[in-house]
Structures are given as structure tokens and as C-alpha cells.
Scaffold this active site. Structure first.
Site, PDB file in Angstrom:
ATOM      1  N   HIS A   1     -39.093  60.364  60.553  1.00  0.00           N
ATOM      2  CA  HIS A   1     -38.795  60.858  61.894  1.00  0.00           C
ATOM      3  C   HIS A   1     -37.796  59.886  62.512  1.00  0.00           C
ATOM      4  O   HIS A   1     -38.075  58.685  62.624  1.00  0.00           O
ATOM      5  CB  HIS A   1     -40.062  60.950  62.746  1.00  0.00           C
ATOM      6  CG  HIS A   1     -40.981  62.043  62.311  1.00  0.00           C
ATOM      7  ND1 HIS A   1     -42.351  61.963  62.401  1.00  0.00           N
ATOM      8  CD2 HIS A   1     -40.722  63.262  61.763  1.00  0.00           C
ATOM      9  CE1 HIS A   1     -42.896  63.063  61.948  1.00  0.00           C
ATOM     10  NE2 HIS A   1     -41.926  63.868  61.549  1.00  0.00           N
TER      11      HIS A   1
ATOM     12  N   GLU B   1     -79.181  94.967  11.617  1.00  0.00           N
ATOM     13  CA  GLU B   1     -77.755  95.203  11.860  1.00  0.00           C
ATOM     14  C   GLU B   1     -77.100  93.828  11.950  1.00  0.00           C
ATOM     15  O   GLU B   1     -77.046  93.207  13.009  1.00  0.00           O
ATOM     16  CB  GLU B   1     -77.565  96.019  13.134  1.00  0.00           C
ATOM     17  CG  GLU B   1     -78.205  97.408  13.027  1.00  0.00           C
ATOM     18  CD  GLU B   1     -78.210  98.198  14.327  1.00  0.00           C
ATOM     19  OE1 GLU B   1     -77.520  97.773  15.285  1.00  0.00           O
ATOM     20  OE2 GLU B   1     -78.915  99.217  14.400  1.00  0.00           O
TER      21      GLU B   1
ATOM     22  N   GLU C   1     -70.314  98.907  17.844  1.00  0.00           N
ATOM     23  CA  GLU C   1     -70.815  99.222  16.505  1.00  0.00           C
ATOM     24  C   GLU C   1     -69.740  98.797  15.516  1.00  0.00           C
ATOM     25  O   GLU C   1     -68.607  99.281  15.548  1.00  0.00           O
ATOM     26  CB  GLU C   1     -71.103 100.717  16.391  1.00  0.00           C
ATOM     27  CG  GLU C   1     -72.065 101.259  17.442  1.00  0.00           C
ATOM     28  CD  GLU C   1     -73.516 100.931  17.158  1.00  0.00           C
ATOM     29  OE1 GLU C   1     -73.814 100.515  16.010  1.00  0.00           O
ATOM     30  OE2 GLU C   1     -74.355 101.075  18.060  1.00  0.00           O
TER      31      GLU C   1
ATOM     32  N   GLU D   1     -49.044  54.680  60.123  1.00  0.00           N
ATOM     33  CA  GLU D   1     -48.572  54.631  61.503  1.00  0.00           C
ATOM     34  C   GLU D   1     -48.622  53.164  61.929  1.00  0.00           C
ATOM     35  O   GLU D   1     -49.691  52.565  62.000  1.00  0.00           O
ATOM     36  CB  GLU D   1     -49.468  55.488  62.401  1.00  0.00           C
ATOM     37  CG  GLU D   1     -49.616  56.938  61.958  1.00  0.00           C
ATOM     38  CD  GLU D   1     -48.413  57.792  62.339  1.00  0.00           C
ATOM     39  OE1 GLU D   1     -47.606  57.335  63.176  1.00  0.00           O
ATOM     40  OE2 GLU D   1     -48.296  58.906  61.803  1.00  0.00           O
TER      41      GLU D   1
END
Length: 1350
Positions: A108, A537, A732, A313
Site C-alpha cells: 500500500h 457363484e 452376473e 503491521e
């Protein structure tokens, strides 16, 4: 020698120069501000006069008006000059291994103090080097320092010396009116800023991108404080929001390093004009908490440039007079040097190629537990700032196998050196590859304090990913060894765990694969595969083992696999039905042998169904999977089957039970998910899979709606969709259910691309966080709804959510209890999930802005308190109890029931062996004069600590249900044996007062019989009274009514009113009840009572499923395993009702097993099932609201009434403390006490932390709703009138007496009576005035209320 003399003269160091520079300017000139040309000349002269290789001056660009942005680089050993080419930096190349630090001033223009201070710093460092100063030498030998005195030289030229408030027009901004500290890209900003008007910012960003700055300071003016990230928050509130970065502790440390050496800053009270009351603890502040700055430079440094920057600051006056410069230098000199030296903290090292030894630029350095990575520099060098502690750090770069070094110890002071040598994904041919793989690269070293473990996948010799090579059928022992082997070989990305056991006690194993196994990473979706649900399965079982092998071996070498593992938490259950598998036979094409579990139930017909009630009992495998699914935030799943070749999606049945298309609300999403799998499997996508077995079966594109194919009631995929956030399909995988082993490679070839592609679908749709606008924290269990799609999902613990969607435009609403809903229109594409965050404001926003403040937790400065709060948060997290308490602890195992004598001896033994943490007392006696023991466990068992929460565990109110008694004895022993051995348990005991009353009905227990599951023998006490009906409201210790056991509990426990929570254990079912047991129309604080009950049930492996499986029909289908007592078995006089009503303590009753008195052999399993739930209560008692009530003088107010949500009341304890458990959400608290004004406050209660409040009472200045002064005035006037009237009457009577002497006696008598009457009336009115009770219900001025933690 002549050069050294010139330097001394330039720096003003004549013979009287001394050790420290006393003047800033040469030739004895007083310190002053230099304009642009003067500043450039001074910097140039300094650079030219400095010793060779120490200083270089260059410009990184120009301001709007063409002024150069000068940078002075200071470090030893600089080369001859900058390189060439577009990537070259004008300041020259960095030095390998030397951390870069920058200080930027005058951003600034009207805050120019940094300009002369940085010039003065440069001169001191150069002069210190020249004269051999040790500190300057160390700093410039090890640090690459860059000083930029003015980023806004144009603004400086417009500013005016002595302008303390920035009144001069145009000085702050650049020449185009832009605030440079609001012009950077912002992580919370809605859009990228326009950088065209700010060439200063563009130049700085480009400079930062060419370098790897580690530490930075941005010098400002206008106050005296060190500010650290973040500078803004998602809410962009003007102030008061602590916006914490991932490295918050490091930033606070850096800020304190500067502030503590500044004589004004360290006080925290700069006393700036107009802001005299502004204070900063320790001289530091979080940027957003001070005030919100969007587009600030310090946040950009951290988020986008790996650089830790703080804003300093330096003075209350923005542009102080030149006469103050010498004083300002003396204030800041030591702070500058100390701050720069902090760049050497943490961890440093190199990331190199294992084979060639060359540095790997831009390698990612990740610290476990800190969500902020950095990248290595162009030489592979890195510096990672860290606080002292122990860390696990990973280095990763594309094309190389990531490497993790564990247990790196970081100490105060110099950084720990840790080098990484990464293995290339494609090995470069070397003469002897075996030694090369085992030999570290030259110069690589790992600190002796660190235990190095290179967690990396095996290298590949080809560009293609490694494929599985071991194809065979794995029976359970073989599968178990396979899983354990991969979990031990790939510990950096795997975790093997079990979700339960099958009927035959085989573990239901799950392999987790993730870059952070065992942890849910907020924002990262969770995925699962389940195989072998039907035991015969088997293709899915073997494919999932192949997939585990593929992911582990290719992580870090194959980009696709690496990306999946880094961004997805993958869970793989190879076998849900291991018992059925062992009964199946290889070569089985279509039979049902082994399909069901060992109880002969089909697991895919065993889940609760939406259309028809499930009549079959839930099986252990089903219950385990349901518990698992509720424990993790799964987003997507597939259930792998066999017998056909198709992807089947919900719904699987319909209300009519016929084969018909049964569409879910997300039918389009499910079709897309199914197609993502089938498209990668050519045979499946053709749609006619099993022509020899089912010639008429056809599935377009290889997908089908489940119910349209055939109706399945009680299927797992529908239950996933309807009861969790998870979308599941059933796949499946082949026409043959149990193919021969030689066919397994073919199945992998057909399906492995599909398996990977399906996992990727978890990253489609929308994702994000639901955040609280007040504190920016995540809101758990928020609802995410899509307009026109009747299927909401909910957010997880950190507020993160995922919602699968097909491409399109949607209106999405986020809502949560206590918040205003928010709707957004979102466009979803097909290239990954769209990030959509929702920040919700609270529904009581109008109240928040008025007189009733909303309190949330703030950071506490007490390290021990903060440490304990972190522990509670960690214990509340997923797997927190397992990780911190259960796994590392010494366990106990109850193996028998203890009759009264053994129970008494056991408690005495605990007290004798652990006297420092136990106190054994007798509450009273039973009918047959058995003592009712109470064991307190705490670090100060004989002292009153009202500020600590107090919890009681009671059991045995029914003597025929002694399981609870044994569980509490096990709990007491578990806590004692782990005190000072397990850190979490030790801290819990140190911060909690735990009271265990194992047997309320010892007489009944003596008559009960083991293995009596339904007998009522022993249920009552020796008088035949059910004690759980004897806690009546007309109890009086002097009345003689009530049983002795009841009296002991009421007088010595309940009416003490110092408990925050009570847990009662009973038997006869498997559920939790909460008050009330008596029939009531409404239940005050119902949400909290149900929350407490649910917490216990949810930590139990099966209780929360709500299917106790007891013979009692009333126990079926208890949602969540939790029910209000009156809705289950209504009765009067219960202990929990009395506890809530008269003891002001919430109590839940836990029914631990269907059998009242199961065999002793079941005790170990019952302890295992309930241990986590019991410990979770110890964690929960530290949540809710902790409060302290005092008056304005600081005096505690005890026995103040705290009213919760205009219903439940509690009272402050000795010392003004109160503690109340509340369900997460927003709650209204009122506080009243005699003689004080009523106070109101809204408190936000979180699920993982307590909210702390301090209530400060004002004196009550109102009587009858009127001011005290008015009432006193009126009362005084009234009394005066009464006295005056009496005097007048007396005078009149006296006159009459003189005129009528013969009537004197009678008149005197009457006068005496009248005076007595007046006296009585007067006394009576005073008494009524003084004894009247007043309660002011009106609003007063804004409450004085403070938020704190203790």
C-alpha cells in the site's frame, strides 16, 4: 582491501562504526524516506559495494507508471549472473538446497515503513558479513534472501509523510486505483480477478512461479500485529470468523516468532488512536478473524505458491515521520532476523531418481494428517515448515513409485533432513538391476530418528500394467492367507478388516485399498465390491482377489490405477458367504448346492424389503453387512453373482410380486451405471449370453431392470439404495456358476476393464460440502435433494456429500435441521463430478442479529484443554475408538458370573490395587442387608470436581438379568488396567468422574439361575417388589415408603443432581429405550434422549439393526434399535423417569441380550459387543454444553436454573458450573436466578465437541415488572400517607376527648384497638412486600455473554 574500505564508507562504518549500525544513511545522514530514483540508486550502490557473490539487484517488472520493482537478493555464493531464456529469473538461478525467503514492503503506497526498514536490513546484513559477524554469516550462508522494498512505488509518490490515517488521496492504491492486496486470486472467490490493471501483481505472481519461496513477510502499517492466513472465509463476514488453514499451528508459531521480539507488538495492546481497545493475544491474529480480506497476497502465497507468508503491521501510523525511523528499526531489527531464521525449521531434503540420482523437480511432498502439499524445486530440493512432532511424509511424482518415510521426528531448531529416492515406473536398463534397486542414490540420507519404510509397489519392466498371474480357486484358508499377504506387503495402500462372522464363524473379510487406509478423507468417495453372496457363484470371489492383486501391484506405476487409489477409498469383500462356498463343487453349472448359508437361507432374499415384510430371521452375514453399510459413506457398489451375463439394476421387486419393470427414482442413473460395466465386456454387451442354457433370454446392451427379469424379494441392492446413500447394481458374470480353474484367466480378461470402469463412475454427478455459515464447519446429516427425483442423500460427518447423476441441468437443495435451505441450479457433465458447496445460514438469523447471541466453540489457549478437545474429536471420528482405545489397549475377558460375595471381593480388590483412581463406597443396603456398592473411577476420586462431567453406569435392577453387572465389572477393570498405559483412556479418566453401581438388586440376583432365559425368578427384591416400579414422585426419606434399595439410589445418587448422564443395563431384549416409561403426550428434550440411545445402539454390532430376534413378538422391527420406553413396555415408577424428572439427568436403558441369564460362556462375546458402546458413552459425556454462571463481579452463581429449549431444567453446581448433554444442532438456553435478570442464549452443539459458555448475570432492577426505584418511591409515599392519616385521627380523637371527658375510657380503648389494627395492617403489608417472589420475564439490554472453554 580497497573494495572493503569503499563498502565501510558506504555503510557509514568509519573507525567508530562499532558492532551495530547506528545510522541508516551514508555520510552520517539521518534516516529518511527515499523516492523511487533515490531508492534504486541506494540499492544499486549497496549491491555493487557488497563482497563478490553476495548481492544482486534486479527488477521483477514495472509499476503502472513504469517505475521498476526492485529486488535485492542476498546470499553467499551467487553465480556470475542471471541465465537466459523465457524461464530464467533475472535474479539468477536458485541454489540447490538453500531455502528462499522474501520480504515485501510498501504494497500500500501510503504504508511505506517497510521501504527504509528493508534497506536498513540489507545494509546491516551486508556489513555484518563484511566484518565477520557470526549471525549474519550463518544466515547468508544458509538462506537465499530477497528484499523487495516497494511493490507500489506509484502510490508512494502520492502519499504524504506524517499521514497516519491514510487521508491522502490515491496513495494506498496503484495508479489505476486498484488495491494490490485485494487483487490476487482467492480460494474462496467466485471468479478469477482481472490482473490487467495491476501489472505489479502480475509481476509478483510471475516471479513467484519462477521460484520456490518457502517463507515470506508482507510489511504494512496501520496497527502493530502479526496476521496469518487465512485472510478471508467462504462467508466473507467482515470480521469474527476464524478461518483456519491446514497449517494453522505453523502460522501461529511464525507470527509469534516475529511478535515476541517486538517490544510493542508482543504486548498485544498497540493502543492505536481511535482503536485503543483493540487487543491481540500474544500480538498475533488470524487475518479473517480481524477483518476479511478477499484477494490478499498472503493467502495466494500459501494456496498457490507453497510459500508460508504472514502480514506484519509495523506501526499505528501508516506513514510515520522520518524522525521515528531509527526507533522503528530498533523495534523491528531482532524480529526480522528471528523470522528469517525460522525458514530452517521442519523437514528438508531432496527427491531423486533412484537409478540416476538426478533431482526430481515438482515432486509432491505430502504430510499425513495435514491437508496441504508442497512441491520440490527444480533440483528436487524441498523445505517443508512443520512444528515439532512426529510425521509420516510421502514423496510422489508422475512416472515414479511414491515413497513414504514414517516416524520422522521434527525438533525445535534446525530442520530434519529426509531424502527420498523414487523408483521409476519404467526401469532404465542397468548392468545389474538387483543391486540398483537396493542401493540408495548417491547423497541420499534419512535422519537417524526416522524409521524409513519405502511403501511402494513392485516395479514393472514393461509399459503395460502388470496382470495377475495366479489363477486358481481359493478356499477359505487360502483366501485368508492371500489377503493377509497383500495387506502386509502393501501396507501403504491396504487395510484388511472383518465386518463380522458367518454362521460357522468364518471372518467376513474386506480389503480396503486407498492412499490413506483406515481413514475417511473428507471429499473422497467410498466404493465397494461384494462377491460370492451365493456360495456356489464363485467367479466374483476370484475376480475380486485378482483385482486386489492388480491394484496393489500397479499403484504408482500405472496412471489409471494410481489415480483411482489416490482419489477413491475402495473396499473389496471377496466372499459374503464363505460357508456356502466350502460346500460348493468346482464344475457346477447351475445347481443350488452351496448357494445358501449354513442356516440354509438365501442371503439375497434376507434383507428387509420395501414392499413385503421379510419373514425369515436376519442371518449373521446379513446383519454384518447391514452394519457395515451404515458405518461407511458408500456411494457406489456392485454385487457380483453368476449364472448369467448381465448387469441388473433396481428395483428388484414390486408391490405385486410379479415380473414387471419396477423403476426407481434414479432409473436413468442406474442404466448409465449398468452400461458403464457392460460396454467394456463385449460378450455381455451383445445381450444374448447363455444361448445353450437360456436360448430365449435377451438383454439389450447387456443390462436389465431387476424386477423386469424376475422378481426378487429381500434383495441386497434395493436395500442399499433405500436405506443408505449407496447405489448398487447386481452383476452376473458368467453362465457357469462354478467354472473350472483353467477358465479363470478368461473371466479376468473379459471383466477387468469393466471392473475398473465401474469404479470410476463413483466420480460422476455432483459432490461437495454443506457448511455452516457461522463457523465454516461441515454440517453432518444434511439432506441433498434433487428436484423431480424423489431420492435424497445425506452428508457425512465433515459435511461432505456425493450424488450420482446423469448429465443434465438440476435444481439441487441442501437442507438441515436448524438451517435455512439453499437451492442451486447445477449443470452436470460427463467428465467427472461437479463440485457444489452449500453454505447454510441458521434459521434463527433474526435472533442472532438481535439480542440473543449464538455461541459456537472458539479456540482455547489452554494447551491441555485443547489437547483433550482434540482427543474427543478424534474418538468421535470414524474408527476413532478402535484406533485409539480398543486396538492398543489391554483387554479383559469376563468368564463367569460373580455372586454377591465374589462381586464385593472383586470391587475391594480393584480399590486396593488402584487406590489412586478408585473410591469404593456403600450407597445403602438391600432388604436382606447386602451392601449396594458404588465404585468411582477418576484421577481424584475423593475430591469434588464440579467442573468435570459425571457419568453413572448402573445394572442389576432386575436380579434375574445379571449380564449388565458383569459388563460393568469388566468395564471397571478395563479402565483401571489401562490407566497410564493407554493415553486416551488415561485422559478420559483424568477428565471424567465415572461412577459404577454394578448391582441394584443383590438379593434378587442371589435367587436367579444361570441359563434361565425367560424365568422371572430373582426379578424382584426380597419383598417381591419390582424395583423399576418403585421410583415414585411421592418419595420421602422420612415417610417410610419405598424399598430400601430404591431409597439408597434416590438419596445417594439421583437426588445429588450432579450427573450429566446415566446408563442402565438390563436384559430380556436387544435394544435401547429412552424416557419416558410412563405414558405421556410429549417428551421434553426427545431429540437429545433419542440421540443418546442411538449412539449406544449404533456402536453395537447388531443392536442398531432393530431386529433383536427374541421370541417376544413386540421386539420385532425396532427402527435403529431405539424406542421410547412407553412405546415398548409402558409402566410407572421407573428409575429413568425419576432420574430425568427429579435428578435432572438423562438416562437410557440398554437391554443387552434376549436371554435374561445366558450361560457364562457367552459373556466374552457380550463384552466384545458392548465394549465400544460403553466407551462411546464416556466420550459423549464430554459433549453438549459446558457452562459457568457468575455475576458481574465474577462470583459464581450456584443453584441457578438452566432451562433448555423452554422445557428441561438443570441447576448449576457448586462453583456455578453446569453441564448438559444435547443433540447436535441449535438449542435455546435460558438462565434464571433469584435477584438477577434472566439471560437467553442460543448455542450451536456439534457432534464431536462441547460448546462452552459463560453466563454473566445482571442484578434484577425490576419489581412487579416496574423499576425498583419507582416501586420504592410509591411504597414510601404510601407509608407516609398512612402515618399522616393516623396522626389526623389521633388529633381528632384528642379534641373529642377533651369535650367528652366521661367518654375517655371508652375512646382510649377504641383508639388502642385501632392503633393495633393499623400496626397489624402495616406489618402485614411489609411482610407481603418482602416475601413476595418476583421473576422478571421481560427482555433487558443486550446480554453480557462470553464464550469460553475450560
Amino acid at each position: 582491501m580497497a573494495g572493503r574500505l569503499v563498502l565501510w564508507l558506504l555503510l557509514g562504518l568509519g573507525p567508530a562504526g562499532g558492532a551495530h549500525i547506528k545510522k541508516a544513511e551514508a555520510d552520517g545522514e539521518a534516516p529518511r524516506y527515499l523516492h523511487a530514483a533515490e531508492l534504486g540508486a541506494a540499492l544499486r550502490a549497496l549491491a555493487e559495494a557488497a563482497p563478490p557473490g553476495l548481492a544482486r539487484l534486479f527488477s521483477i517488472g514495472q509499476s503502472v507508471e513504469g517505475r521498476p520493482l526492485w529486488v535485492l537478493r542476498l546470499t553467499a555464493g551467487l553465480g556470475p549472473g542471471p541465465g537466459s531464456g523465457p524461464e530464467a529469473d533475472p535474479g539468477g538461478a536458485p541454489i540447490p538446497g538453500r531455502p528462499q525467503v522474501k520480504l515485501v514492503g510498501n504494497m500500500h503506497g501510503d504504508e511505506p515503513l517497510g521501504r527504509p526498514l528493508l534497506l536498513r536490513l540489507a545494509r546491516e546484513l551486508v556489513s555484518g558479513w563484511a566484518r565477520g559477524d557470526a549471525r549474519a554469516g550463518r544466515l547468508l550462508n544458509a538462506t537465499d534472501l530477497y528484499l523487495l522494498p516497494s511493490l507500489n512505488p506509484d502510490g508512494f509518490e502520492r502519499a504524504r509523510e506524517g499521514d497516519c490515517g491514510g487521508a491522502a488521496p490515491g496513495g494506498r492504491e496503484n495508479s489505476r486505483g486498484k488495491d494490490l492486496n485485494r487483487s490476487f486470486p482467492d480460494q474462496f472467490g467466485a471468479a478469477q480477478p482481472d490482473l490487467e490493471p495491476v501489472p505489479e501483481v502480475r509481476a509478483l505472481i510471475a516471479w513467484m512461479q519462477r521460484n520456490k519461496f518457502v517463507l515470506s513477510g508482507n510489511l504494512h502499517g496501520g496497527s502493530v500485529v502479526a496476521s496469518y492466513p487465512y485472510d478471508d472465509s467462504p462467508m466473507h463476514k467482515p470480521n469474527g470468523i476464524y478461518s483456519k488453514s491446514a497449517d494453522d499451528e505453523v502460522f501461529k508459531y511464525l507470527a509469534k516468532a516475529y511478535a515476541s521480539n517486538h517490544p510493542i507488538m508482543k504486548t498485544g495492546t498497540p493502543n492505536c488512536p481511535g482503536e485503543q481497545f483493540e487487543t491481540f493475544k500474544d500480538g498475533i491474529t488470524n487475518g479473517a478473524y480481524w477483518y476479511d480480506v478477499e484477494g490478499g497476497m498472503q493467502d495466494y502465497n500459501y494456496v498457490w505458491a507453497d510459500c508460508f507468508e504472514i502480514t506484519l503491521e509495523l506501526s499505528c501510523c501508516k506513514y510515520p515521520m522520518a524522525a521515528q525511523l531509527q526507533q522503528e528499526w530498533e523495534y523491528n531489527r531482532e524480529s526480522f532476523l528471528t523470522f528469517i531464521e525460522k525458514v530452517h525449521m521442519g523437514v528438508k531434503g531432496f527427491v531423486r531418481d533412484l537409478v540416476t540420482g538426478s533431482g526430481l523437480a515438482n515432486a509432491t511432498i505430502a504430510v499425513a494428517g495435514i491437508d496441504h502439499n508442497i512441491t520440490a524445486g527444480r533440483f528436487g530440493d524441498y523445505h517443508r515448515l512443520l512444528m515439532p512432532g512426529t510425521y509420516n511424509i510421502t514423496a510422489a511424482v508422475m512416472g515414479y513409485v511414491p515413497m513414504t518415510v514414517e516416524n520422522i521426528e521434527v525438533k525445535e531448531g534446525a530442520a530434519t533432513g529426509v531424502d527420498f529416492s523414487l523408483q521409476p515406473a519404467v526401469l532404465v536398463p542397468v548392468p545389474d538391476p538387483t543391486p540398483a534397486a537396493a542401493t540408495p542414490a548417491p547423497g541420499s540420507a534419512i535422519n537417524a530418528n526416522a524409521t524409513a519404510t519405502a511403501k511402494a509397489a513392485s516395479p514393472t519392466s514393461l509399459h503395460q500394467p502388470l496382470q495377475p498371474e495366479d489363477f486358481r480357486h481359493h478356499h477359505f484358508p487360502d483366501m485368508e492367507i492371500f489377503l493377509r499377504r497383500y495387506a502386509s506387503e502393501y501396507t501403504n495402500i491396504t487395510r484388511l478388516y472383518s465386518v463380522g462372522k458367518s454362521v460357522e464363524q468364518r471372518e467376513l473379510y474386506v480389503m480396503e485399498i486407498s492412499d490413506n487406509p483406515g481413514v475417511h478423507e473428507p471429499g473422497e468417495p467410498e466404493f465397494k465390491y461384494i462377491g460370492n453372496m451365493h456360495g456356489n457363484e464363485v467367479i466374483g470371489r476370484e475376480l475380486l482377489l485378482n483385482l486386489i492383486d492388480y491394484l496393489c501391484k500397479n499403484f504408482g506405476t500405472d496412471p489409471e490405477v494410481t489415480e483411482l487409489v489416490l482419489n477413491t477409498r475402495i473396499h473389496i469383500m471377496p466372499s459374503m458367504n464363505p460357508d456356502g462356498y466350502e460346500k460348493s463343487q468346482e464344475g457346477d453349472r447351475s445347481s443350488t448346492v452351496g448357494r445358501n448359508n449354513s442356516n440354509n437361507y438365501d442371503l439375497n432374499r434376507n434383507f428387509p424389503d420395501q414392499f413385503l415384510p421379510t419373514t425369515e430371521p436376519l442371518q449373521p452375514e446379513t446383519l454384518a453387512v447391514m452394519t457395515w453399510l451404515r458405518a461407511f459413506p458408500f456411494v457406489l457398489s456392485a454385487n457380483l453373482h453368476g449364472g448369467s451375463l448381465v448387469v441388473n439394476y433396481p428395483f428388484d421387486d414390486d408391490e405385486k410380486g410379479i415380473a414387471i419393470y419396477s423403476k426407481s427414482p434414479d432409473d436413468g442413473v442406474f442404466q448409465q451405471l449398468a452400461l458403464s460395466y457392460s460396454k467394456e465386456n463385449t460378450q455381455m454387451y451383445q445381450g444374448s449370453p447363455c444361448k445353450d442354457m437360456y436360448p430365449n433370454e435377451y438383454f439389450p446392451h447387456g443390462i436389465t431392470n431387476g424386477a423386469h427379469w424376475y422378481n426378487v424379494q429381500g434383495g441386497m441392492q434395493d436395500w442399499n439404495y433405500l436405506n443408505t446413500n449407496c447405489f448398487e447394481v447386481t452383476i452376473e458374470l458368467g453362465c457357469v456358476k462354478y467354472p473350472n480353474a483353467e477358465d479363470l484367466p478368461k473371466y479376468w480378461e473379459q471383466n477387468h476393464r469393466s471392473l475398473l470402469q465401474f469404479i470410476k463412475q463413483v466420480h460422476q454427478g455432483v459432490k461437495g460440502f454443506v457448511l455452516d455459515a457461522t463457523d465454516g464447519r461441515g454440517i453432518s446429516n444434511a439432506t441433498i435433494s434433487i428436484a423431480d427425483i424423489n431420492h435424497p442423500v445425506t452428508s457425512y460427518k465433515a459435511g461432505d456429500y456425493w450424488r450420482l447423476l446423469v448429465p443434465g441441468s438440476y435444481k439441487i437443495t441442501a437442507s438441515a435441521r436448524g438451517y435455512n435451505p439453499l437451492t442451486r441450479t447445477v449443470t452436470v457433465g460427463d467428465r467427472g463430478a461437479v463440485q457444489v458447496n452449500f453454505t447454510l445460514s441458521r434459521t434463527d438469523s433474526k435472533v442472532e442479529e438481535g439480542k440473543i447471541p449464538v455461541l459456537t466453540n472458539e479456540d482455547t489457549s489452554d494447551p491441555s484443554t485443547k489437547e483433550f478437545e482434540t482427543l474427543i474429536k478424534d474418538l468421535s471420528a470414524e474408527n476413532g475408538l478402535e484406533r485409539l482405545v480398543l486396538t492398543p489397549s489391554m483387554d479383559v475377558s469376563p468368564y463367569r458370573y460373580r455372586p454377591y460375595k465374589d462381586l464385593s471381593d472383586f470391587l475391594r480388590a480393584l480399590n486396593l490395587n488402584y487406590p489412586q483412581i478408585t473410591n469404593l463406597t456403600n450407597l445403602g443396603h438391600s432388604v436382606e442387608y447386602r451392601q449396594m456398592w458404588s465404585l468411582e473411577i477418576s484421577n481424584k476420586p475423593n475430591q469434588s470436581e464440579p467442573e468435570e462431567p459425571k457419568i453413572r453406569f448402573v445394572a442389576g435392577i432386575h436380579g434375574n438379568a445379571p449380564v449388565g453387572t458383569e459388563l460393568l465389572l469388566a468395564l471397571a477393570e478395563f479402565l483401571c488396567v489401562n490407566y497410564k498405559k493407554n493415553a486416551a483412556i488415561t485422559k478420559l479418566i483424568d477428565r471424567t468422574r465415572i461412577v459404577i453401581v454394578p448391582s441394584l438388586n443383590p438379593d434378587g440376583r442371589e435367587t436367579a439361575q444361570e441359563r434361565d432365559c425367560t424365568s422371572k425368578t430373582g426379578q424382584t427384591n426380597a419383598h417381591g417388589k419390582d424395583l423399576d416400579t418403585d421410583f415414585t414422585s411421592n418419595f420421602s426419606s422420612s415417610s417410610g415408603m419405598g424399598e430400601p434399595e430404591t431409597k439408597a439410589i434416590i438419596e445417594n445418587l439421583i437426588l445429588k443432581r450432579d450427573f450429566s448422564l446415566s446408563v442402565a443395563l438390563d436384559g430380556g431384549s436387544l435394544l435401547v429405550t429412552y424416557p419416558y416409561d410412563k405414558p405421556v403426550q410429549t417428551v421434553e428434550n426427545k431429540e437429545t434422549l433419542r440421540h443418546l440411545a442411538s449412539l449406544y445402539a449404533n456402536n453395537h454390532p447388531s443392536m442398531h439393526l432393530g431386529q433383536p430376534g427374541c421370541k417376544n413378538e413386540s421386539d420385532k422391527n425396532i427402527p435403529g434399535g431405539v424406542i421410547r420406553g412407553a412405546e415398548w413396555h409402558s409402566h410407572l415408577g421407573s428409575m429413568k423417569d425419576f432420574s430425568v424428572t427429579f435428578g435432572h439427568c438423562p438416562e437410557i436403558t440398554v437391554y443387552t441380550s434376549c436371554c435374561y441369564f445366558p450361560s457364562a460362556g457367552q459373556l466374552p462375546n457380550l463384552w466384545t459387543e458392548n465394549k465400544k458402546s460403553l466407551l462411546s458413552m464416556l466420550v459423549e459425556v464430554h459433549k453438549g454444553v459446558h457452562g459457568f454462571v457468575q455475576d458481574k463481579s465474577g462470583k459464581p452463581v450456584s443453584k441457578a436454573v438452566i432451562v433448555l429449549n423452554e422445557g428441561v431444567r438443570v441447576y448449576t453446581k457448586e462453583g456455578g458450573y453446569f453441564h448438559v448433554l444435547l443433540a447436535p444442532g441449535l438449542h435455546n438456553i435460558s438462565a434464571t436466578a433469584e435477584g438477577y435478570q434472566q439471560k437467553h442464549v442460543l448455542v450451536q452443539v456439534r457432534h464431536d465437541a462441547a460448546s462452552s459458555v459463560v453466563i454473566v448475570f445482571d442484578m434484577d432492577n425490576r419489581i412487579f415488572g416496574l423499576s425498583r426505584e419507582l416501586v420504592v418511591t410509591v411504597a414510601g409515599a404510601t407509608m407516609s400517607a398512612v402515618v399522616l392519616t393516623a396522626c389526623i385521627i389521633w388529633c381528632v380523637c384528642s379534641i373529642k376527648s377533651n369535650r367528652h371527658k366521661d367518654g375517655f375510657h371508652r375512646l382510649r380503648q377504641h383508639n388502642d384497638d385501632y392503633e393495633d389494627e393499623i400496626r397489624m395492617m402495616s406489618t402485614g403489608s411489609k411482610k407481603s412486600l418482602l416475601s413476595h417472589e418476583f421473576q422478571d420475564e421481560t427482555d433487558t439490554e443486550e446480554e453480557t455473554l462470553y464464550s469460553s472453554k475450560h
